[in-house]
Design a protein around this motif. Structure first.
Motif, short mmCIF file in Angstrom:
data_model
loop_
_atom_site.label_atom_id
_atom_site.label_comp_id
_atom_site.label_asym_id
_atom_site.label_seq_id
_atom_site.Cartn_x
_atom_site.Cartn_y
_atom_site.Cartn_z
N ASP A 123 5.19 -51.82 26.23
CA ASP A 123 5.65 -51.13 25.04
C ASP A 123 5.90 -49.65 25.30
O ASP A 123 6.80 -49.05 24.72
N ALA A 124 5.11 -49.06 26.19
CA ALA A 124 5.23 -47.63 26.48
C ALA A 124 6.34 -47.33 27.47
O ALA A 124 6.60 -46.17 27.76
N GLY B 140 -6.36 -47.77 40.07
CA GLY B 140 -5.97 -46.89 38.98
C GLY B 140 -4.76 -47.46 38.28
O GLY B 140 -4.14 -48.42 38.74
N ALA B 141 -4.42 -46.87 37.14
CA ALA B 141 -3.26 -47.33 36.36
C ALA B 141 -2.76 -46.20 35.50
O ALA B 141 -3.50 -45.29 35.12
N PHE B 142 -1.46 -46.25 35.19
CA PHE B 142 -0.88 -45.30 34.25
C PHE B 142 0.36 -45.92 33.63
O PHE B 142 0.93 -46.89 34.16
N THR B 143 0.76 -45.37 32.50
CA THR B 143 2.03 -45.76 31.89
C THR B 143 3.00 -44.60 32.02
O THR B 143 2.61 -43.43 31.93
N THR B 144 4.27 -44.93 32.23
CA THR B 144 5.32 -43.93 32.35
C THR B 144 6.60 -44.50 31.76
O THR B 144 6.75 -45.72 31.65
N HIS B 145 7.54 -43.62 31.39
CA HIS B 145 8.73 -44.11 30.69
C HIS B 145 9.84 -44.49 31.65
O HIS B 145 10.84 -45.06 31.23
N VAL B 146 9.68 -44.19 32.95
CA VAL B 146 10.74 -44.52 33.91
C VAL B 146 10.12 -44.74 35.28
O VAL B 146 9.15 -44.08 35.65
N ILE B 147 10.66 -45.70 36.02
CA ILE B 147 10.27 -45.92 37.42
C ILE B 147 11.34 -45.25 38.28
O ILE B 147 12.47 -45.72 38.36
N SER B 148 10.99 -44.14 38.91
CA SER B 148 11.96 -43.37 39.67
C SER B 148 12.10 -43.91 41.09
O SER B 148 11.23 -44.64 41.59
#
Length: 338
Positions: free
Chosen positions: A329-330, A297-305
């Motif tokens: 870019d995301a 699976g894959a996803f884009t997120t604005h921060v790696i917590s």
């Protein structure tokens, strides 16, 4: 039985809950020391103990050392059984976190299940019942998980008293999915829940959100809950787009003005809106484990917590998967490889 030794110093309650989930799903036992070791009050609190007991119940597990305040335990899973279950934290501890602990095991069971959970439904530092119903479970549905969710009573800290029911159907195998693009923007909406407090507080929070985000500030978006089981105040913003609904939550607390609550929530929402990622920070933390169980699976997120990275390291101890994250870019693109 294969056993894994784990140190819970750095991971807080999430590390324990993820270990319980993975143990049930893989049949691998574990022992954990230094549970919540860096917290102000280390060891098992009531909601953590409820999660341990719930996992033991659905998985016919043997548990050694689980007690309030305990900083170590041993968990030996058995066979997961579907069926009817009732779990109560006995406090305002988060019932949604208990749900997330046992849900993956129950969708792997051969029989359907019905869960009745009691405790907090809208807690700081935990997914709200609305987030579960509108963000988390729909994301799982894209992997093939079939559930229904019914909120019966709101529960706020410190009184608790919330209730909800979840029905889970067996899912023989999860399907890998990708949540990488948002799709067409649909709406940004706000609402405030009030319990045992003046509705004017909610109107002030709503006005800040209207000024900052352009949402509708009509008083109909402030809901006063009856009966009021203790005081509570939750402001929520829903960002709807073609691929996903993101639910953002702010909590009223003593000594924090309504304007501060609204401003903090607006800041969090604006950070998400300004980026191009599909998945918000909190959902990204919670997608990692089901995607690992799906084998991809894959996803884009604005921060790696920090939660995401510590969860990834734990998952790799139980499952033959690898995680990759790279700037895009995301913001960040996270991919799970089986």
């Amino acid at each position: 039985m294969e056993m894994i030794e784990l140190d819970g110093t750095e991971g807080g309650g999430q590390l324990l809950r993820s270990a319980l989930t993975l143990s049930l799903c893989t049949g691998i036992g574990f022992s954990m020391s230094n549970i919540r070791g860096r917290r102000r009050r280390p060891g098992l609190m009531r909601q953590h103990l409820t999660a341990v007991n719930a996992a033991a119940s659905v998985g016919q597990a043997q548990v050694h050392g689980a007690a309030l305040g305990a900083t170590g335990l041993r968990f030996e899973p058995g066979t997961v059984r579907g069926g009817d279950y009732h779990f109560a934290t006995g406090s305002a501890g988060s019932a949604t976190l208990v749900l997330q602990t046992v849900l993956p095991a129950l969708w792997q069971a051969t029989l359907p299940s019905t869960l009745q959970l009691e405790g907090g439904t809208h807690n700081p530092l935990a997914p709200s019942a609305d987030f579960i119903a509108e963000s988390y479970l729909p994301a799982l549905a894209q992997m093939g998980v079939q559930t229904t969710f019914a909120l019966q009573q709101h529960g706020f800290y410190p009184a608790g008293g919330g209730r909800f029911e979840v029905q889970v159907k067996p899912c023989a195998a999860l399907q890998p999915c990708a949540l990488e693009t948002r799709g067409m923007p649909l709406s940004v909406e706000a609402g405030v829940l009030m319990s045992g407090l003046s509705g004017s507080i909610g109107l002030r929070e709503l006005q800040v959100l209207a000024d900052r985000l352009g949402v509708d500030a009509h008083p109909r978006h402030v809901q006063s809950l009856r009966p009021a089981i203790g005081p509570g105040n939750v402001a929520q913003v829903r960002v709807r787009h073609g691929a996903q609904v993101e639910v953002f939550t702010g909590h009223g607390e003593r000594g924090i003005s309504a304007e501060q609550v609204g401003a903090r929530l607006a800041d969090e929402v604006q950070q998400y809106l300004d980026g191009g990622a599909c998945v918000g920070e909190h959902l990204s933390d919670q997608l990692l484990l089901p995607m690992a169980l799906a084998g991809g699976g894959a996803f884009t997120t604005h921060v790696i917590s920090d939660h995401l990275t510590s969860n990834a390291r734990l998952i790799e101890k139980f499952l033959p998967v690898e995680f990759e994250w790279e700037q895009a870019d995301a913001g960040w693109r996270v991919e799970v490889h089986g």
